[in-house]
Design a protein around this motif. Structure first.
Motif, PDB file in Angstrom:
ATOM      1  N   GLN A 325      36.985  51.910  42.551  1.00 40.86           N
ATOM      2  CA  GLN A 325      37.443  50.522  42.513  1.00 40.86           C
ATOM      3  C   GLN A 325      38.134  50.298  41.180  1.00 40.86           C
ATOM      4  O   GLN A 325      37.571  50.627  40.126  1.00 40.86           O
ATOM      5  CB  GLN A 325      36.279  49.545  42.683  1.00 40.86           C
ATOM      6  CG  GLN A 325      35.667  49.563  44.073  1.00 40.86           C
ATOM      7  CD  GLN A 325      34.740  48.386  44.319  1.00 40.86           C
ATOM      8  OE1 GLN A 325      34.836  47.358  43.660  1.00 40.86           O
ATOM      9  NE2 GLN A 325      33.841  48.528  45.271  1.00 40.86           N
ATOM     10  N   VAL A 326      39.346  49.751  41.220  1.00 43.96           N
ATOM     11  CA  VAL A 326      40.113  49.562  39.995  1.00 43.96           C
ATOM     12  C   VAL A 326      40.755  48.181  39.983  1.00 43.96           C
ATOM     13  O   VAL A 326      41.023  47.585  41.030  1.00 43.96           O
ATOM     14  CB  VAL A 326      41.219  50.635  39.843  1.00 43.96           C
ATOM     15  CG1 VAL A 326      40.605  52.027  39.715  1.00 43.96           C
ATOM     16  CG2 VAL A 326      42.206  50.591  41.012  1.00 43.96           C
ATOM     17  N   ASP A 327      40.977  47.675  38.780  1.00 40.66           N
ATOM     18  CA  ASP A 327      41.777  46.469  38.575  1.00 40.66           C
ATOM     19  C   ASP A 327      43.169  46.887  38.143  1.00 40.66           C
ATOM     20  O   ASP A 327      43.327  47.825  37.337  1.00 40.66           O
ATOM     21  CB  ASP A 327      41.153  45.581  37.493  1.00 40.66           C
ATOM     22  CG  ASP A 327      40.003  44.740  38.028  1.00 40.66           C
ATOM     23  OD1 ASP A 327      39.911  44.587  39.256  1.00 40.66           O
ATOM     24  OD2 ASP A 327      39.212  44.237  37.213  1.00 40.66           O
ATOM     25  N   ALA A 328      44.178  46.197  38.646  1.00 44.70           N
ATOM     26  CA  ALA A 328      45.550  46.582  38.333  1.00 44.70           C
ATOM     27  C   ALA A 328      46.456  45.359  38.356  1.00 44.70           C
ATOM     28  O   ALA A 328      46.154  44.347  39.001  1.00 44.70           O
ATOM     29  CB  ALA A 328      46.059  47.613  39.341  1.00 44.70           C
ATOM     30  N   HIS A 329      47.559  45.468  37.631  1.00 42.70           N
ATOM     31  CA  HIS A 329      48.652  44.523  37.777  1.00 42.70           C
ATOM     32  C   HIS A 329      49.594  45.053  38.859  1.00 42.70           C
ATOM     33  O   HIS A 329      49.899  46.250  38.884  1.00 42.70           O
ATOM     34  CB  HIS A 329      49.434  44.369  36.467  1.00 42.70           C
ATOM     35  CG  HIS A 329      48.769  43.461  35.492  1.00 42.70           C
ATOM     36  ND1 HIS A 329      48.544  43.805  34.174  1.00 42.70           N
ATOM     37  CD2 HIS A 329      48.268  42.202  35.624  1.00 42.70           C
ATOM     38  CE1 HIS A 329      47.953  42.805  33.549  1.00 42.70           C
ATOM     39  NE2 HIS A 329      47.758  41.825  34.418  1.00 42.70           N
ATOM     40  N   SER A 356      42.288  49.335  50.029  1.00 46.50           N
ATOM     41  CA  SER A 356      42.358  47.968  50.540  1.00 46.50           C
ATOM     42  C   SER A 356      42.252  47.007  49.362  1.00 46.50           C
ATOM     43  O   SER A 356      41.714  47.353  48.305  1.00 46.50           O
ATOM     44  CB  SER A 356      41.230  47.687  51.542  1.00 46.50           C
ATOM     45  OG  SER A 356      39.965  47.808  50.918  1.00 46.50           O
ATOM     46  N   VAL A 357      42.777  45.819  49.557  1.00 45.85           N
ATOM     47  CA  VAL A 357      42.736  44.797  48.515  1.00 45.85           C
ATOM     48  C   VAL A 357      41.366  44.131  48.568  1.00 45.85           C
ATOM     49  O   VAL A 357      41.072  43.358  49.484  1.00 45.85           O
ATOM     50  CB  VAL A 357      43.861  43.762  48.712  1.00 45.85           C
ATOM     51  CG1 VAL A 357      43.765  42.670  47.658  1.00 45.85           C
ATOM     52  CG2 VAL A 357      45.219  44.436  48.655  1.00 45.85           C
ATOM     53  N   ALA A 358      40.524  44.439  47.589  1.00 42.00           N
ATOM     54  CA  ALA A 358      39.185  43.855  47.562  1.00 42.00           C
ATOM     55  C   ALA A 358      39.224  42.409  47.104  1.00 42.00           C
ATOM     56  O   ALA A 358      38.437  41.583  47.567  1.00 42.00           O
ATOM     57  CB  ALA A 358      38.278  44.673  46.641  1.00 42.00           C
ATOM     58  N   ALA A 359      40.130  42.083  46.196  1.00 40.61           N
ATOM     59  CA  ALA A 359      40.226  40.708  45.699  1.00 40.61           C
ATOM     60  C   ALA A 359      41.569  40.522  45.000  1.00 40.61           C
ATOM     61  O   ALA A 359      42.117  41.462  44.410  1.00 40.61           O
ATOM     62  CB  ALA A 359      39.093  40.393  44.725  1.00 40.61           C
ATOM     63  N   LEU A 360      42.085  39.319  45.111  1.00 45.95           N
ATOM     64  CA  LEU A 360      43.263  38.910  44.339  1.00 45.95           C
ATOM     65  C   LEU A 360      42.768  37.921  43.289  1.00 45.95           C
ATOM     66  O   LEU A 360      42.447  36.781  43.604  1.00 45.95           O
ATOM     67  CB  LEU A 360      44.316  38.275  45.254  1.00 45.95           C
ATOM     68  CG  LEU A 360      45.541  37.645  44.574  1.00 45.95           C
ATOM     69  CD1 LEU A 360      46.254  38.643  43.680  1.00 45.95           C
ATOM     70  CD2 LEU A 360      46.502  37.099  45.641  1.00 45.95           C
ATOM     71  N   HIS A 361      42.648  38.381  42.049  1.00 39.16           N
ATOM     72  CA  HIS A 361      42.055  37.553  40.997  1.00 39.16           C
ATOM     73  C   HIS A 361      42.939  36.352  40.673  1.00 39.16           C
ATOM     74  O   HIS A 361      42.464  35.221  40.582  1.00 39.16           O
ATOM     75  CB  HIS A 361      41.830  38.385  39.738  1.00 39.16           C
ATOM     76  CG  HIS A 361      40.916  39.548  39.942  1.00 39.16           C
ATOM     77  ND1 HIS A 361      39.672  39.429  40.510  1.00 39.16           N
ATOM     78  CD2 HIS A 361      41.058  40.869  39.658  1.00 39.16           C
ATOM     79  CE1 HIS A 361      39.092  40.607  40.564  1.00 39.16           C
ATOM     80  NE2 HIS A 361      39.913  41.501  40.057  1.00 39.16           N
ATOM     81  N   ALA A 426      38.843  50.635  35.283  1.00 44.53           N
ATOM     82  CA  ALA A 426      37.977  50.894  36.426  1.00 44.53           C
ATOM     83  C   ALA A 426      37.105  49.672  36.674  1.00 44.53           C
ATOM     84  O   ALA A 426      36.492  49.135  35.751  1.00 44.53           O
ATOM     85  CB  ALA A 426      37.100  52.115  36.163  1.00 44.53           C
ATOM     86  N   ARG A 427      37.090  49.219  37.895  1.00 43.95           N
ATOM     87  CA  ARG A 427      36.211  48.117  38.256  1.00 43.95           C
ATOM     88  C   ARG A 427      34.788  48.628  38.439  1.00 43.95           C
ATOM     89  O   ARG A 427      33.824  47.954  38.111  1.00 43.95           O
ATOM     90  CB  ARG A 427      36.705  47.478  39.558  1.00 43.95           C
ATOM     91  CG  ARG A 427      35.953  46.229  39.959  1.00 43.95           C
ATOM     92  CD  ARG A 427      36.370  45.054  39.104  1.00 43.95           C
ATOM     93  NE  ARG A 427      35.696  43.838  39.509  1.00 43.95           N
ATOM     94  CZ  ARG A 427      36.012  42.640  39.031  1.00 43.95           C
ATOM     95  NH1 ARG A 427      36.984  42.523  38.160  1.00 43.95           N
ATOM     96  NH2 ARG A 427      35.357  41.577  39.428  1.00 43.95           N
ATOM     97  N   ARG A 428      34.717  49.837  38.969  1.00 42.05           N
ATOM     98  CA  ARG A 428      33.412  50.468  39.160  1.00 42.05           C
ATOM     99  C   ARG A 428      33.598  51.958  38.971  1.00 42.05           C
ATOM    100  O   ARG A 428      34.400  52.589  39.656  1.00 42.05           O
ATOM    101  CB  ARG A 428      32.875  50.193  40.562  1.00 42.05           C
ATOM    102  CG  ARG A 428      31.468  50.744  40.784  1.00 42.05           C
ATOM    103  CD  ARG A 428      30.973  50.443  42.183  1.00 42.05           C
ATOM    104  NE  ARG A 428      31.568  51.325  43.164  1.00 42.05           N
ATOM    105  CZ  ARG A 428      31.278  51.282  44.459  1.00 42.05           C
ATOM    106  NH1 ARG A 428      30.473  50.369  44.921  1.00 42.05           N
ATOM    107  NH2 ARG A 428      31.843  52.124  45.310  1.00 42.05           N
TER     108      ARG A 428
END
Length: 635
Positions: A325-329, A356-361, A426-428
Motif C-alpha cells: 500500500q502506497v501514497d502517491a501524487h 486499486s484506489v484505496a482512497a482519494l485523500h 509506503a502506506r503499509r
C-alpha cells in the motif's frame, strides 16, 4: 547549409546532454523561442529556411518577419490556430553542449501533454508574456514541474520588446514569481528578459536591455550543472530482460536507475530478498570494471538466484522499500475520472502489478497549491491517492530516486495510460504487516462444511430478478445442509455502506467493500451469494481478482431493460423517469453487461425457481458440493 556547423557537433562523446522543456500559458512564445534557438545556432538547412519563409507568408503571425514557431508546430491544427497541441521534441547542439528540447502546449486541456514533456526533463524554461505577467497556467505548470522532480527553472520573460524593454516590468514579474514558487523546492531560478521574435538575450546579450547583467538564455543552458549526482545514490537496476542466449550464460539486463556497481559488489533481488554478488558487467563493447547511473548493461551473478523481469537488483546495504500500500501524487490523464475503488494496472519501472484506489485523500488546486476535498479526479487534475497493490512492490520515494518511484496507471480494458504518478511513501510496509497465520485454514473450514467455498456474484439491472433467484438458491442450499450467506445490495446499504450514495464513485466504493467482505466469507468456508447491480465490468473484475481461481462465479441475470422496467417492483424506474432518482442504472447511468459470465440466466422467459435450480446444478456439476449423489438430493 545556412552556416557552417560547429566543428565538434559530430563528436557527441565530448559533450554533455541537457534535456529541457518550454512551458507556460497560451501564446507566450514557446514555439517561437525554440525556433529562434534552432535558427540562430545555424542548424537549419537552406531548404528549411526557404520553407520557413514560405510558411511564414501563408500561416505566420509575425508580419513580414520569419515566424519561428512554424519550425516546431507541425500539426495542421497547430498552424491554423497558432497554438501548440502536442509535445514536439527537437535536437540542437552548440560547441559546449547537446540539447533535447520539448515544446509543450499551453492550453489547460493539454496539461497531460505538458506533464509528458516534463517527465524526462532536467530543466524547465517557463515563459511569461511581459504584458500579461503571471497567469493561471504559469502557476499550474510551475507546480507540475516541481511535482515531477525538476529542480532547475528559467523564468523567460518574453516579449520584453512590447513593453519597451522596461526594467520595472521585468522586476515586478520576477519578484511575483519568486514569491509564488518559494515553497516548490527549486534549486536554481534564473530570470532572463527576452524577445524570442527578435532574438534579444536568446543567444547573446542585448544592447536594448543594458540594465540586465545576467547571462543570455543559451549561455545559461550551456553552463548550468543539473547533475543530480545519481552515482552517490544507492545502486538500483530494474531488470528489463533476462538474457539467456545459451545454456552457459544467464544475465540480467536493464538501465541503471541510480548508483554504481562493480564486479564483486553484494546485491539483493527485490522484492524476494535473495542475495548474491556481481560476477561481471557485460556490454556489447566488452566487460566493464564499473558501471554508473544511466548506463545500459547486463549483470551476471555468482549464484543461481531467481531473477525475473520487473525485479530490482539493489545494493545489499541499502535496500529499497517494500510495500503493498502506497501514497502517491497522481496526474490524471483520462476523460473517465479516477474514483475510489477503481482497478488499474500500475507500471513501476519494469514491473506491472494490479492495483486499486484505496482512497482519494484530496486533490490539489494547482493554481493556489491548496488541498481540496474530492470524490474523484478529473482530466488534468492532480491528487493525493492511496493505492492497494495486489502484490508488494520494491520502490524508493520519488524525491529520492525518481527511476524507482515513478509509475504510470494503465486501464485494464483499453490498455491505455490513464495517469502518471510519483510514490511519496509506503502506506503499509509489506515487511511489517502480515496476514495472520490462523490455526484453522480455509481448506479445513470448507472440509467441515462439505463444500468448496465460492462467491456467486449475481449482476443485472434493477428488477432483473437477482434478489429473488439468490434467495431461492440459498434456501435450496440451506435445505441441503450447506453453509451460505447472502450479501444483498439493499441490505448492505442499511449498514456497512449506509454512507454511500449512487454516484459512479460511490457505486465503485460500494462494490469494493462488498468484494472485500465476500473474500472474508470465502475464507470462512462459505458459499457466498452476492446480489448487486454492480454495473461496471472493472469493479466486477476487481472482485474476481481478489479471489483464487475457481472461487468467483459471475452470474448474469440477463433481463432486458424493458422487461425489468415493466415489472418495476419497487417503483424505482418511474421515479427515475420523473427525475426523482439520479444516476439510476439503465436510465441516466450505464450498465456494462458481462462479456463471458460463468452463467447467463434468461430472466425474461424462465421463472426464478427454474433459474435457481440451474445455479444449484452448476455448483453440483462443478465440484462445489461434495458427494456423488449431491445433485439428486439438492434439487
Amino acid at each position: 547549409m545556412n552556416a557552417a556547423l560547429p566543428a565538434d557537433l559530430f563528436r557527441p562523446e565530448t559533450k554533455s546532454l541537457l534535456r529541457f522543456l518550454t512551458c507556460g500559458s497560451v501564446d507566450d512564445g514557446k514555439s517561437t523561442l525554440i525556433g529562434r534557438l534552432l535558427y540562430d545556432t545555424k542548424l537549419l538547412f537552406d531548404d528549411q529556411v526557404a520553407t520557413l519563409a514560405s510558411d511564414s507568408r501563408k500561416y505566420g503571425t509575425a508580419g513580414d518577419d520569419l515566424d519561428f514557431a512554424l519550425l516546431v508546430d507541425g500539426l495542421a491544427a497547430e498552424r491554423e490556430q497558432g497554438i501548440t497541441i502536442d509535445v514536439a521534441y527537437r535536437f540542437f547542439a552548440t560547441e559546449r553542449r547537446k540539447f533535447i528540447v520539448a515544446d509543450t502546449p499551453g492550453h489547460e486541456q493539454y496539461t497531460r501533454n505538458m506533464a509528458t514533456g516534463a517527465s524526462n526533463s532536467d530543466l524547465a524554461v517557463i515563459l511569461v508574456d511581459a504584458r500579461q505577467g503571471i497567469l493561471t497556467q504559469t502557476r499550474r505548470h510551475s507546480f507540475i514541474v516541481s511535482l515531477l522532480g525538476i529542480r532547475h527553472v528559467v523564468l523567460a520573460v518574453n516579449k520584453i520588446d512590447l513593453v519597451d524593454f522596461a526594467q520595472d516590468a521585468f522586476d515586478t514579474i520576477v519578484a511575483e514569481y519568486r514569491a509564488l514558487v518559494a515553497g516548490l523546492g527549486f534549486e536554481t531560478l534564473q530570470a532572463v528578459p527576452i524577445s524570442a521574435r527578435h532574438g534579444d538575450n536568446v543567444i547573446a546579450g542585448s544592447d536594448r536591455t543594458p540594465w540586465y547583467e545576467g547571462p543570455s538564455l543559451l549561455r545559461h543552458l550551456e553552463t548550468i550543472d543539473v547533475a543530480r549526482d545519481a552515482e552517490r545514490l544507492p545502486f538500483r537496476l530494474p531488470v528489463q530482460w533476462v538474457n539467456r542466449p545459451n545454456l552457459d550464460f544467464r544475465g540480467f539486463s536493464g538501465t541503471i536507475a541510480s548508483g554504481a556497481v562493480a564486479p564483486g559488489d553484494a546485491v539483493i533481488v527485490a522484492p524476494s530478498g535473495r542475495s548474491s554478488r556481481v560476477k561481471a558487467i557485460v556490454t556489447a563493447d566488452g566487460d566493464l570494471p564499473r558501471a554508473v547511473a544511466g548506463q545500459s548493461v547486463t549483470l551476471t551473478l555468482t549464484d543461481e538466484v531467481d531473477v525475473s523481469r520487473g525485479d530490482i537488483l539493489s545494493a545489499a546495504t541499502a535496500r529499497p522499500e517494500l510495500a503493498d500500500q502506497v501514497d502517491a501524487h497522481v496526474i490524471w490523464m483520462a476523460e473517465t475520472p479516477l474514483t475510489p475503488g477503481g482497478a488499474y494496472l500500475m507500471k513501476v519501472g519494469t514491473r506491472t502489478v494490479g492495483t486499486s484506489v484505496a482512497a482519494l485523500h484530496h486533490k490539489i488546486n494547482v493554481t493556489t497549491y491548496g488541498e481540496e476535498p474530492a470524490r474523484t479526479l478529473a482530466l488534468n487534475e492532480v491528487g493525493s491517492v492511496q493505492f492497494s497493490l495486489r502484490d508488494p512492490i520494491a520502490f524508493d520515494p520519488f524525491d529520492i530516486i525518481p527511476g524507482t518511484g515513478a509509475f504510470i496507471l494503465i486501464d485494464r480494458m483499453s490498455n491505455q495510460t490513464v495517469g502518471a504518478g510519483m510514490i511519496r511513501r509506503a502506506r503499509r510496509q509489506a515487511s511489517n504487516v502480515h496476514w495472520q497465520d490462523l490455526q484453522v485454514s480455509k481448506t479445513a473450514r470448507a472440509a467441515l462444511n462439505h463444500q468448496k467455498p465460492v462467491v456467486l456474484w449475481f449482476t443485472g439491472v434493477s428488477g432483473a430478478g437477482k434478489s429473488a433467484i439468490a434467495a431461492l438458491v440459498e434456501k435450496k442450499l440451506h435445505a441441503a445442509f450447506r453453509h451460505t450467506y447472502v450479501l444483498d445490495g439493499d441490505n448492505v446499504r442499511h449498514g456497512l455502506n449506509k454512507d454511500l450514495g449512487f454516484t459512479d464513485a460511490d457505486r465503485v466504493e460500494n462494490i469494493r467493500r462488498v468484494a472485500e467482505v465476500a473474500k472474508l466469507f470465502v475464507d470462512a468456508g462459505l458459499i457466498t451469494i452476492v446480489s448487486f447491480i454492480s454495473p461496471f465490468r472493472a469493479e466486477r473484475r476487481f472482485a474476481r481478482d481478489l479471489l483464487q481461481e475457481g472461487e468467483f462465479v459471475e452470474i448474469h441475470v440477463d433481463t432486458p431493460l424493458a422487461v425489468a422496467e415493466a415489472r418495476d417492483v419497487k417503483g424505482l424506474y418511474s421515479k427515475a423517469r420523473a427525475g426523482l432518482i439520479k444516476n439510476f442504472t439503465g436510465i441516466d447511468s450505464p450498465y456494462e453487461p458481462p462479456e463471458a459470465p460463468e452463467l447467463r440466466l434468461d430472466g425474461a422467459n424462465q421463472t426464478a425457481e427454474e433459474l435457481a435450480d440451474r445455479v444449484v446444478a452448476y455448483l453440483a456439476d462443478n465440484g462445489y458440493l461434495e458427494g456423488p449423489e449431491n445433485r439428486d438430493w439438492i434439487i
